[in-house]
Design a protein around this motif. Structure first.
Motif, mmCIF file in Angstrom:
data_model
loop_
_atom_site.group_PDB
_atom_site.id
_atom_site.type_symbol
_atom_site.label_atom_id
_atom_site.label_comp_id
_atom_site.label_asym_id
_atom_site.label_seq_id
_atom_site.Cartn_x
_atom_site.Cartn_y
_atom_site.Cartn_z
ATOM 1 N N ALA A 1 -4.643 -5.865 -15.974
ATOM 2 C CA ALA A 1 -3.215 -5.633 -15.772
ATOM 3 C C ALA A 1 -2.939 -4.176 -15.437
ATOM 4 C CB ALA A 1 -2.437 -6.052 -17.024
ATOM 5 N N THR A 2 -3.600 -3.265 -16.115
ATOM 6 C CA THR A 2 -3.401 -1.840 -15.857
ATOM 7 C C THR A 2 -3.884 -1.461 -14.457
ATOM 8 O OG1 THR A 2 -3.639 -1.368 -18.217
ATOM 9 C CG2 THR A 2 -3.911 0.489 -16.696
ATOM 10 N N VAL A 3 -5.064 -1.932 -14.099
ATOM 11 C CA VAL A 3 -5.605 -1.628 -12.768
ATOM 12 C C VAL A 3 -4.711 -2.242 -11.684
ATOM 13 C CG1 VAL A 3 -7.551 -2.083 -11.209
ATOM 14 C CG2 VAL A 3 -7.982 -1.325 -13.551
ATOM 15 N N ALA A 4 -4.284 -3.479 -11.863
ATOM 16 C CA ALA A 4 -3.427 -4.140 -10.869
ATOM 17 C C ALA A 4 -2.076 -3.437 -10.749
ATOM 18 C CB ALA A 4 -3.234 -5.607 -11.234
ATOM 19 N N ALA A 5 -1.501 -3.026 -11.872
ATOM 20 C CA ALA A 5 -0.207 -2.348 -11.837
ATOM 21 C C ALA A 5 -0.305 -1.015 -11.096
ATOM 22 C CB ALA A 5 0.315 -2.133 -13.254
ATOM 23 N N ILE A 6 -1.329 -0.243 -11.398
ATOM 24 C CA ILE A 6 -1.513 1.039 -10.720
ATOM 25 C C ILE A 6 -1.792 0.824 -9.236
ATOM 26 C CG2 ILE A 6 -3.020 3.074 -10.546
ATOM 27 C CD1 ILE A 6 -3.317 2.873 -13.652
ATOM 28 N N ALA A 7 -2.670 -0.123 -8.920
ATOM 29 C CA ALA A 7 -3.001 -0.397 -7.515
ATOM 30 C C ALA A 7 -1.779 -0.905 -6.752
ATOM 31 C CB ALA A 7 -4.134 -1.417 -7.431
ATOM 32 N N GLY A 8 -0.996 -1.782 -7.366
ATOM 33 C CA GLY A 8 0.204 -2.288 -6.712
ATOM 34 C C GLY A 8 1.218 -1.195 -6.467
ATOM 35 N N TYR A 9 1.412 -0.339 -7.449
ATOM 36 C CA TYR A 9 2.354 0.772 -7.312
ATOM 37 C C TYR A 9 1.934 1.702 -6.173
ATOM 38 C CZ TYR A 9 5.297 4.750 -8.550
ATOM 39 O OH TYR A 9 6.216 5.766 -8.510
ATOM 40 N N VAL A 10 0.675 2.115 -6.196
ATOM 41 C CA VAL A 10 0.171 3.041 -5.181
ATOM 42 C C VAL A 10 0.191 2.385 -3.798
ATOM 43 C CG1 VAL A 10 -1.900 4.293 -4.407
ATOM 44 C CG2 VAL A 10 -1.195 4.402 -6.802
ATOM 45 N N ALA A 11 -0.207 1.120 -3.713
ATOM 46 C CA ALA A 11 -0.238 0.432 -2.419
ATOM 47 C C ALA A 11 1.154 0.345 -1.798
ATOM 48 C CB ALA A 11 -0.834 -0.964 -2.578
ATOM 49 N N VAL A 12 2.146 0.005 -2.601
ATOM 50 C CA VAL A 12 3.508 -0.083 -2.068
ATOM 51 C C VAL A 12 3.986 1.280 -1.608
ATOM 52 C CG1 VAL A 12 5.922 -0.528 -2.678
ATOM 53 C CG2 VAL A 12 4.155 -2.155 -3.331
ATOM 54 N N ARG A 13 3.749 2.312 -2.407
ATOM 55 C CA ARG A 13 4.181 3.662 -2.019
ATOM 56 C C ARG A 13 3.505 4.109 -0.719
ATOM 57 N NH1 ARG A 13 7.959 6.321 -5.685
ATOM 58 N NH2 ARG A 13 7.455 8.117 -4.407
ATOM 59 N N VAL A 14 2.203 3.875 -0.606
ATOM 60 C CA VAL A 14 1.463 4.297 0.589
ATOM 61 C C VAL A 14 1.897 3.480 1.806
ATOM 62 C CG1 VAL A 14 -0.846 4.314 1.647
ATOM 63 C CG2 VAL A 14 -0.521 5.227 -0.659
ATOM 64 N N LEU A 15 1.960 2.151 1.662
ATOM 65 C CA LEU A 15 2.351 1.310 2.800
ATOM 66 C C LEU A 15 3.779 1.612 3.256
ATOM 67 C CD1 LEU A 15 0.717 -2.071 1.765
ATOM 68 C CD2 LEU A 15 0.004 -0.528 3.609
ATOM 69 N N TRP A 16 4.667 1.859 2.306
ATOM 70 C CA TRP A 16 6.052 2.196 2.653
ATOM 71 C C TRP A 16 6.084 3.504 3.447
ATOM 72 C CZ3 TRP A 16 9.964 -0.895 0.102
ATOM 73 C CH2 TRP A 16 11.267 -0.611 0.520
ATOM 74 N N ARG A 17 5.325 4.476 2.978
ATOM 75 C CA ARG A 17 5.270 5.777 3.650
ATOM 76 C C ARG A 17 4.691 5.643 5.058
ATOM 77 N NH1 ARG A 17 7.619 10.534 4.136
ATOM 78 N NH2 ARG A 17 6.154 12.138 4.710
ATOM 79 N N LEU A 18 3.619 4.861 5.201
ATOM 80 C CA LEU A 18 3.019 4.644 6.515
ATOM 81 C C LEU A 18 4.000 3.955 7.461
ATOM 82 C CD1 LEU A 18 -0.612 3.586 5.551
ATOM 83 C CD2 LEU A 18 0.131 5.758 6.564
ATOM 84 N N HIS A 19 4.760 3.011 6.937
ATOM 85 C CA HIS A 19 5.764 2.319 7.752
ATOM 86 C C HIS A 19 6.829 3.308 8.236
ATOM 87 C CE1 HIS A 19 8.426 -0.794 9.194
ATOM 88 N NE2 HIS A 19 9.385 -0.325 8.429
ATOM 89 N N ILE A 20 7.270 4.172 7.360
ATOM 90 C CA ILE A 20 8.276 5.175 7.737
ATOM 91 C C ILE A 20 7.713 6.120 8.804
ATOM 92 C CG2 ILE A 20 9.533 7.207 6.900
ATOM 93 C CD1 ILE A 20 9.932 5.634 4.265
ATOM 94 N N LEU A 21 6.484 6.575 8.605
ATOM 95 C CA LEU A 21 5.865 7.467 9.587
ATOM 96 C C LEU A 21 5.697 6.783 10.942
ATOM 97 C CD1 LEU A 21 3.164 9.258 7.404
ATOM 98 C CD2 LEU A 21 5.321 10.204 8.279
#
Length: 174
Positions: A140-160
């Motif tokens: 759960a901890t690994v999935a939560a951290i990975a999900g958080y980071v993935a959304v932040r990175v993908l969102w940023r890439l989409h904006i760029l």
């Protein structure tokens, strides 16, 4: 584009917030952060939803909703994500969690025989609860951290990518 699809699929926040069975929450559902689709809110919702989904708890949707309200992240997404653990996926997910917990605790492999009875359930639960809980917390901890980071990175890439398209003089949809 995904943002528009998600907004179309989810009920409006006015409809949910004014629902008769949720009136006991009072003004807690009036916080706009619970309904916004921004990078912070969606990433936090992924973290909450994935964390709660991978824990062997009853009432996961309620727990996820309460945590989303407390930390003010997107409520519908956090509640929807707990359905990762459903009757079809629950067995493999919790078996994997048990295996991870057993290896971390350095416990020997135990033979398994299934019997549909309360006695079997309580007897097996006494044996597997520690590795299952530890493995679930790790996953759960690994999935939560990975999900958080993935959304932040993908969102940023989409904006760029949208910024680059605009610089080139092309119209971007979404």
């Amino acid at each position: 584009m995904a943002k528009k699809i998600i907004k179309r699929l989810f009920p409006s926040y006015h409809r949910v917030r004014d629902h008769q069975s949720l009136r006991f929450l009072g003004t807690l559902l009036h916080d706009p952060n619970l309904w916004h689709m921004n990078r912070r809110s969606v990433a936090g919702a992924f973290a909450v939803g994935l964390f709660i989904a991978l824990l062997p708890l009853p009432f996961q949707m309620i727990i996820s909703a309460l945590i989303a309200i407390m930390i003010r992240v997107n409520l519908p997404i956090s509640v929807l994500l707990v359905w990762i653990t459903n009757p079809l996926t629950m067995g493999p997910i919790y078996y994997t969690a048990y295996t991870i917990g057993r290896k971390v605790l350095d416990l020997p492999r135990v033979g398994f025989s299934f019997e549909l009875s309360l006695q079997w359930f309580t007897q097996e639960l006494l044996i597997i609860w520690k590795p299952l809980l530890l493995g679930s917390l790790i996953m759960a901890t690994v999935a939560a951290i990975a999900g958080y980071v993935a959304v932040r990175v993908l969102w940023r890439l989409h904006i760029l990518s949208r910024i680059n398209w605009r610089r080139r003089g092309k119209k971007v949809e979404g």
